[in-house]
Scaffold this motif. Structure first.
Motif, PDB file in Angstrom:
ATOM      1  N   ASP A   4       0.836  -1.202   0.000  1.00 26.07           N
ATOM      2  CA  ASP A   4       0.000   0.000   0.000  1.00 26.07           C
ATOM      3  C   ASP A   4       0.872   1.254   0.000  1.00 26.07           C
ATOM      4  O   ASP A   4       0.581   2.226  -0.696  1.00 26.07           O
ATOM      5  N   GLY A   5       1.933   1.227   0.807  1.00 25.37           N
ATOM      6  CA  GLY A   5       2.851   2.367   0.848  1.00 25.37           C
ATOM      7  C   GLY A   5       3.523   2.581  -0.495  1.00 25.37           C
ATOM      8  O   GLY A   5       3.634   3.709  -0.989  1.00 25.37           O
ATOM      9  N   ALA A   6       3.966   1.493  -1.107  1.00 25.12           N
ATOM     10  CA  ALA A   6       4.601   1.584  -2.428  1.00 25.12           C
ATOM     11  C   ALA A   6       3.612   2.109  -3.464  1.00 25.12           C
ATOM     12  O   ALA A   6       3.948   2.970  -4.278  1.00 25.12           O
ATOM     13  N   LEU A  28      11.953   8.722 -11.313  1.00 28.59           N
ATOM     14  CA  LEU A  28      12.956   9.631 -10.763  1.00 28.59           C
ATOM     15  C   LEU A  28      14.356   9.150 -11.127  1.00 28.59           C
ATOM     16  O   LEU A  28      14.627   7.950 -11.171  1.00 28.59           O
ATOM     17  N   SER A  29      15.248  10.096 -11.359  1.00 23.44           N
ATOM     18  CA  SER A  29      16.600   9.722 -11.777  1.00 23.44           C
ATOM     19  C   SER A  29      17.561   9.606 -10.596  1.00 23.44           C
ATOM     20  O   SER A  29      18.701   9.187 -10.772  1.00 23.44           O
ATOM     21  N   GLN A  30      17.124  10.006  -9.400  1.00 24.05           N
ATOM     22  CA  GLN A  30      17.950   9.886  -8.199  1.00 24.05           C
ATOM     23  C   GLN A  30      17.129   9.211  -7.104  1.00 24.05           C
ATOM     24  O   GLN A  30      15.909   9.213  -7.146  1.00 24.05           O
ATOM     25  N   GLU A  31      17.837   8.677  -6.114  1.00 24.55           N
ATOM     26  CA  GLU A  31      17.163   8.100  -4.953  1.00 24.55           C
ATOM     27  C   GLU A  31      16.478   9.220  -4.161  1.00 24.55           C
ATOM     28  O   GLU A  31      17.063  10.270  -3.931  1.00 24.55           O
ATOM     29  N   HIS A  32      15.241   8.989  -3.754  1.00 28.03           N
ATOM     30  CA  HIS A  32      14.505   9.927  -2.896  1.00 28.03           C
ATOM     31  C   HIS A  32      14.089   9.171  -1.642  1.00 28.03           C
ATOM     32  O   HIS A  32      13.500   8.089  -1.741  1.00 28.03           O
ATOM     33  N   PHE A  33      14.372   9.740  -0.482  1.00 25.50           N
ATOM     34  CA  PHE A  33      13.933   9.154   0.775  1.00 25.50           C
ATOM     35  C   PHE A  33      12.655   9.892   1.154  1.00 25.50           C
ATOM     36  O   PHE A  33      12.683  11.063   1.527  1.00 25.50           O
ATOM     37  N   VAL A  34      11.526   9.203   1.029  1.00 24.93           N
ATOM     38  CA  VAL A  34      10.222   9.814   1.260  1.00 24.93           C
ATOM     39  C   VAL A  34       9.600   9.194   2.493  1.00 24.93           C
ATOM     40  O   VAL A  34       9.589   7.970   2.649  1.00 24.93           O
ATOM     41  N   CYS A  35       9.080  10.045   3.379  1.00 25.04           N
ATOM     42  CA  CYS A  35       8.405   9.572   4.584  1.00 25.04           C
ATOM     43  C   CYS A  35       6.907   9.792   4.451  1.00 25.04           C
ATOM     44  O   CYS A  35       6.460  10.838   3.976  1.00 25.04           O
ATOM     45  N   VAL A  72      12.400  13.650   2.488  1.00 31.99           N
ATOM     46  CA  VAL A  72      13.348  14.030   3.526  1.00 31.99           C
ATOM     47  C   VAL A  72      14.739  14.249   2.941  1.00 31.99           C
ATOM     48  O   VAL A  72      15.468  15.130   3.375  1.00 31.99           O
ATOM     49  N   PHE A  73      15.098  13.459   1.940  1.00 29.36           N
ATOM     50  CA  PHE A  73      16.444  13.558   1.389  1.00 29.36           C
ATOM     51  C   PHE A  73      16.447  13.075  -0.062  1.00 29.36           C
ATOM     52  O   PHE A  73      15.756  12.125  -0.399  1.00 29.36           O
ATOM     53  N   ILE A  74      17.206  13.759  -0.892  1.00 23.77           N
ATOM     54  CA  ILE A  74      17.429  13.322  -2.265  1.00 23.77           C
ATOM     55  C   ILE A  74      18.890  12.935  -2.364  1.00 23.77           C
ATOM     56  O   ILE A  74      19.774  13.748  -2.105  1.00 23.77           O
ATOM     57  N   GLY A  75      19.125  11.684  -2.698  1.00 16.00           N
ATOM     58  CA  GLY A  75      20.488  11.156  -2.698  1.00 16.00           C
ATOM     59  C   GLY A  75      21.120  11.142  -4.074  1.00 16.00           C
ATOM     60  O   GLY A  75      20.788  11.939  -4.948  1.00 16.00           O
ATOM     61  N   VAL A 110      20.318   8.822   5.249  1.00 16.60           N
ATOM     62  CA  VAL A 110      19.467   9.686   6.060  1.00 16.60           C
ATOM     63  C   VAL A 110      19.683   9.373   7.536  1.00 16.60           C
ATOM     64  O   VAL A 110      19.721   8.207   7.924  1.00 16.60           O
ATOM     65  N   HIS A 111      19.805  10.423   8.331  1.00 13.39           N
ATOM     66  CA  HIS A 111      19.917  10.247   9.770  1.00 13.39           C
ATOM     67  C   HIS A 111      18.508  10.130  10.356  1.00 13.39           C
ATOM     68  O   HIS A 111      17.589  10.822   9.911  1.00 13.39           O
ATOM     69  N   PRO A 112      18.311   9.272  11.361  1.00 19.39           N
ATOM     70  CA  PRO A 112      16.973   9.090  11.929  1.00 19.39           C
ATOM     71  C   PRO A 112      16.314  10.389  12.406  1.00 19.39           C
ATOM     72  O   PRO A 112      15.098  10.536  12.302  1.00 19.39           O
ATOM     73  N   ARG A 113      17.093  11.343  12.908  1.00 16.59           N
ATOM     74  CA  ARG A 113      16.473  12.581  13.385  1.00 16.59           C
ATOM     75  C   ARG A 113      15.780  13.352  12.259  1.00 16.59           C
ATOM     76  O   ARG A 113      14.830  14.097  12.490  1.00 16.59           O
ATOM     77  N   GLU A 114      16.260  13.161  11.001  1.00 19.85           N
ATOM     78  CA  GLU A 114      15.620  13.821   9.874  1.00 19.85           C
ATOM     79  C   GLU A 114      14.252  13.210   9.567  1.00 19.85           C
ATOM     80  O   GLU A 114      13.386  13.864   9.019  1.00 19.85           O
ATOM     81  N   VAL A 115      14.076  11.958   9.937  1.00 18.83           N
ATOM     82  CA  VAL A 115      12.793  11.282   9.726  1.00 18.83           C
ATOM     83  C   VAL A 115      11.793  11.698  10.795  1.00 18.83           C
ATOM     84  O   VAL A 115      10.626  11.950  10.510  1.00 18.83           O
ATOM     85  N   VAL A 116      12.246  11.794  12.048  1.00 15.77           N
ATOM     86  CA  VAL A 116      11.331  12.076  13.157  1.00 15.77           C
ATOM     87  C   VAL A 116      11.047  13.553  13.335  1.00 15.77           C
ATOM     88  O   VAL A 116      10.012  13.906  13.883  1.00 15.77           O
TER      89      VAL A 116
END
Length: 165
Positions: A113-115, A125-132, A147-150, A157-163
């Motif tokens: 469902d998340g996917a 997308l041409s780069q990795e994206h960290f999406v929360c 949260v971050f585009i790699g 990604v550091h956990p504090r960026e997620v929370v």
């Protein structure tokens, strides 16, 4: 449909893209014909069907066209800012319609469902994206944030960026 070297007015009335769309439905038209309807007119030297085919050839189909900028589209002879704006507006309407079914508090019951929730937006997308995805207690999506585009194949990604959000 006949050769694209003819102007639209040279086609019999019932073979013209707009009339075929009305009679048979948009799903019966080619990408070239749909794009010709959006563009409306060609140039004095080139009919709209040829212009739309050249545009599709330049961007290797609709996929690359969805990421094109005004500058990239207007770099094609016969396409000015107005036609580029029409194309980009049509593509954005398609994107918004595609997202409609997910905006009414989509519920996440499984990783699939998340996917599914982010797939259409992230598929090409041409780069990795960290999406929360931030959920309420009923597992309904409250907020989605990148949260971050790699790099091409990594995202650190550091956990504090997620929370934090």
């Amino acid at each position: 449909m006949a050769s694209t070297s003819f102007k639209i007015r040279d086609f019999p009335q019932d073979e013209r893209p707009r009339e075929r769309l009305i009679k048979d439905g948009p799903d019966k038209l080619t990408n070239q014909e749909l794009l010709a309807i959006i563009l409306r007119t060609g140039t004095t030297k080139e009919p709209v069907l040829e212009l739309s085919q050249r545009l599709l050839n330049h961007f290797e189909g609709l996929r690359m066209l969805t990421d094109a900028t005004v500058e990239e589209i207007t770099s094609i002879s016969g396409i000015g800012k107005a036609k580029a704006a029409q194309i980009l507006a049509a593509l954005e309407i398609g994107r918004r319609i595609n997202r409609l079914n997910f905006d009414d508090r989509y519920t996440i019951r499984s990783p699939q469902d998340g996917a599914n929730y982010v797939m259409e937006e992230m598929r090409f997308l041409s780069q990795e994206h960290f999406v929360c995805l931030y959920l309420n207690t009923k597992n309904q999506v409250l907020h989605k944030q990148t949260v971050f585009i790699g790099s091409l194949n990594a995202s650190i990604v550091h956990p504090r960026e997620v929370v934090r959000p």
